[in-house]
Write a protein that holds these residues in place. Structure first.
Motif: not given
Length: 173
Positions: A25-26, A52, A28-33
């Motif tokens: 989850f981290g 990541a 996905v969120i970090l890469t998207f951000t």
């Protein structure tokens, strides 16, 4: 006390899966951000790729421990399937013991590496995170792989079902 028992039991029995879910989850969120920050706002997040990478490393190693827990690890049973049942059981036990020894070996050297990174005070290049925090996860995951292999050997020897059933979504919580 009874209210605390169920969540604590859940946490301990699904430790590996919880770490994997948090890390994925981290990521996905970090890469998207990071992508939105870089291409929309023209302000890249320094060290996002490094964090990541650390989370991916933890997810893969704790995922390996979870795979051993549920007997979902990779294998090539071509020759083993040709053996009679008793020899197949001995072969399975021997493979698990050798695998546990291998993960114990890796755990030992990851502990030495962890101790050295604490002593030296090394930090990661992009974020300045102490390297020992990353190495702690590596040591814990490799130790869990070793423990799960030994647990399977003991369960098999005393006649208990070797691996628990893989959880499905209705009975997780």
């Amino acid at each position: 006390m009874q209210l605390l028992k169920k969540p604590l039991t859940f946490l301990l029995s699904h430790f590996e899966e919880i770490i994997v879910v948090i890390c994925m989850f981290g990521i996905v969120i970090l890469t998207f951000t990071a992508v939105i920050a870089r291409y929309v706002f023209r302000m890249p997040i320094a060290g996002a790729d490094e964090i990541a990478t650390f989370m991916f490393l933890w997810a893969s190693l704790f995922g390996a421990a979870a795979a051993f827990k549920y007997n979902k690890h990779g294998g090539v049973p071509l020759l083993v399937d040709l053996l009679p049942a008793k020899l197949r059981r001995v072969s399975d036990l021997l493979v698990l013991i050798i695998t546990a020894m291998f993960f114990s070996f890796l755990s030992y050297y990851s502990w030495k590496f962890l101790s050295q990174s604490i002593r030296v005070g090394q930090t990661s290049p992009a974020t300045g995170i102490p390297v020992w925090t990353v190495n702690t996860g590596i040591f814990a995951a490799l130790s869990m792989c070793s423990i799960r292999c030994l647990e399977a050997v003991v369960r098999d020897l005393i006649g208990i079902s070797r691996f628990p059933a893989v959880p499905v979504s209705d009975n997780i919580i």
